[in-house]
Design a protein around this motif. Structure first.
Motif, short mmCIF file in Angstrom:
data_model
loop_
_atom_site.label_atom_id
_atom_site.label_comp_id
_atom_site.label_asym_id
_atom_site.label_seq_id
_atom_site.Cartn_x
_atom_site.Cartn_y
_atom_site.Cartn_z
N GLU A 201 0.76 -1.17 -0.02
CA GLU A 201 0.02 -0.07 0.08
C GLU A 201 0.79 1.08 0.07
O GLU A 201 0.59 2.22 -0.43
CB GLU A 201 -1.01 -0.08 1.33
CG GLU A 201 -2.02 1.04 1.24
CD GLU A 201 -2.91 1.17 -0.12
OE1 GLU A 201 -3.08 2.29 -0.46
OE2 GLU A 201 -3.37 0.10 -0.50
N THR B 135 -3.83 0.66 -5.90
CA THR B 135 -3.60 1.07 -4.57
C THR B 135 -4.22 2.21 -4.71
O THR B 135 -4.38 2.91 -5.76
CB THR B 135 -2.32 0.97 -4.15
OG1 THR B 135 -1.55 2.07 -4.52
CG2 THR B 135 -1.45 -0.35 -4.05
N GLU B 136 -4.87 2.51 -3.44
CA GLU B 136 -5.61 3.74 -3.28
C GLU B 136 -4.28 4.95 -3.46
O GLU B 136 -4.75 5.70 -4.15
CB GLU B 136 -6.14 3.81 -1.81
CG GLU B 136 -7.07 4.64 -1.66
CD GLU B 136 -8.28 4.43 -2.40
OE1 GLU B 136 -8.91 5.47 -2.94
OE2 GLU B 136 -8.72 3.38 -2.40
N ARG C 152 -3.65 5.41 -7.22
CA ARG C 152 -4.76 6.15 -7.94
C ARG C 152 -4.74 7.61 -7.62
O ARG C 152 -4.94 8.51 -8.37
CB ARG C 152 -5.90 5.34 -7.59
CG ARG C 152 -6.06 4.16 -8.58
CD ARG C 152 -7.72 3.64 -8.13
NE ARG C 152 -8.03 3.28 -6.94
CZ ARG C 152 -7.85 2.07 -6.54
NH1 ARG C 152 -7.60 1.14 -7.53
NH2 ARG C 152 -7.96 1.61 -5.46
N ALA C 153 -4.53 7.86 -6.42
CA ALA C 153 -4.53 9.42 -6.11
C ALA C 153 -3.47 10.06 -6.68
O ALA C 153 -3.63 11.26 -7.27
CB ALA C 153 -4.29 9.35 -4.41
#
Ligand SMILES: Nc1nc2c(ncn2[C@@H]2O[C@H](COP(=O)(O)OP(=O)(O)OP(=O)(O)O)[C@@H](O)[C@H]2O)c(=O)[nH]1
Ligand SMILES: [Mg+2]
Length: 343
Positions: free
Chosen positions: A245, A279-280, A283-284
């Motif tokens: 992550e 992953t978050e 993508r961010a």
């Protein structure tokens, strides 16, 4: 649809060469071309390869091409102001290819000059990446010397950035200065056949660990990914490793001239690609970069529109500031008011 767009999408090698030049020169109609191509982009893996002059970027790119071609992936390369030839093959003007890849249809190489870019080098590089992406290049490498703000900006057009270092050049010190540390998604310590590679690795590990915290505050506002931890054994990317992550740039030793350690570099970049997509945090980051692009485009368009609408009023404002009749802040406000009021 733009006539060139159709041909680029039909995988016409002459058309892609023309398209790249067209976009690079900002020739009339280039925006339409990019609009037509855009729906067919977004599939390519875009990798920035940066590092000090002579670190071995071109040699490493050449090996990466070889590795990707073995996997059956097509490759596009943008060599930004290259000063050294690719594996014996000289850079030959418009459409160039790497020496021993010259008979390979799955490789397309283009050199990009660093001067004379109206909308900025990074925007130009981003647009050229889109042309190669639409053409069907599955992996796109952007080689750029990692000194100077323009070059660092270019790395932000890539989804992964590989920083190439060589032992004994004081690269590590340079890197921390140039802010390269913050934009690195992976480090390749090349020329590992020479003395000092291990100490370069140690220096890097230490710098990532120490620099993380201080860099965090500074780079947050600029939207860089912040790496503040060094995971144990970060120099190794294991097969089937889960996507973390929190991404920590792995440090990989290689000898580009002999093709040693290249598989590990490929593996690390593949894993990073998955981090970006799955992953978050990844993508961010992608979202953030798109937001930057839109803002950049807006800035460019607004300035163009304002200069067009205000014309000589800008010169008059400059004269007034020079004569101290106006301060520069009031001059700006006045110009903006006039622009808003329709010039
Ligand atoms: N000993 C050794 N030499 C290498 C290695 N990789 C590259 N070189 C040599 O280092 C020199 C520079 O390599 P390039 O690949 O041209 O480096 P570059 O980073 O692309 O250089 P610029 O584009 O000029 O910034 C060449 O003479 C290469 O043969 C390596 O792993 N070991
Ligand atoms: Mg080079």
């Amino acid at each position: 649809m733009h006539e060139l767009a159709e041909r680029i999408l039909a995988h016409d090698v002459r058309a892609v060469a023309r398209g790249l030049r067209f976009v690079d020169d900002r020739s009339g109609g280039y925006v339409q071309l990019l609009k037509d191509l855009f729906p067919h982009t977004g599939k390519a893996v875009v990798i920035g390869v940066t590092g000090n002059p002579g670190a071995g970027k071109s040699t490493l790119c050449d090996r990466l091409i070889e590795a990707y071609r073995k996997e059956g992936r097509t490759v596009g390369v943008l060599a930004v102001d290259p000063t050294s030839p690719y594996s014996g093959g000289a850079i030959l003007g418009d459409r160039i290819r790497m020496g021993r890849h010259s008979t390979d249809d799955g490789v397309f190489i283009r050199s990009v000059a660093t001067r004379g870019h109206l909308g900025g080098l990074s925007q130009s590089a981003r647009d050229m990446v889109r042309v190669l992406d639409a053409y069907g290049a599955e992996v796109i490498l952007i080689e750029t010397v990692g000194v100077g703000q323009d070059e660092i900006e270019i790395t932000r057009t890539a989804s992964s950035t590989l920083v190439v270092m060589a032992p004994g050049l004081g690269d590590d010190v340079q890197a921390s200065k140039a802010g390269i540390l913050e934009c690195a998604d992976a480090f390749a310590v090349n020329k590992a056949d020479r003395d000092g590679a291990d100490s370069t690795v140690r220096d890097l590990e230490l710098m990532i660990a120490l620099g993380g915290e201080t860099a965090a505050a500074a780079s947050k506002s600029r939207g860089h990914t912040v790496h503040s931890e060094v995971a144990a054994g970060s120099a190794v990317v294991k097969d089937g490793a889960p996507v973390p992550e929190r991404w920590t740039p792995p440090i990989l030793k290689c000898v580009a001239t002999r093709g040693e350690g290249i598989a590990e570099v490929v593996k690390a970049l593949d894993l990073h690609r998955r981090w970006v997509e799955e992953t978050e945090a990844g993508r961010a980051r992608r979202q953030l970069r798109l937001a930057e692009e839109v803002r950049e485009g807006l800035r460019e368009a607004l300035i163009e529109a304002a200069v067009g609408a205000l014309g000589a009023k800008i010169d008059e404002a400059v004269r007034a500031v020079g004569a101290r009749e106006l301060d520069p802040y009031a001059a700006t406000e006045k110009l903006i008011a006039e622009f808003r009021g329709g010039g």
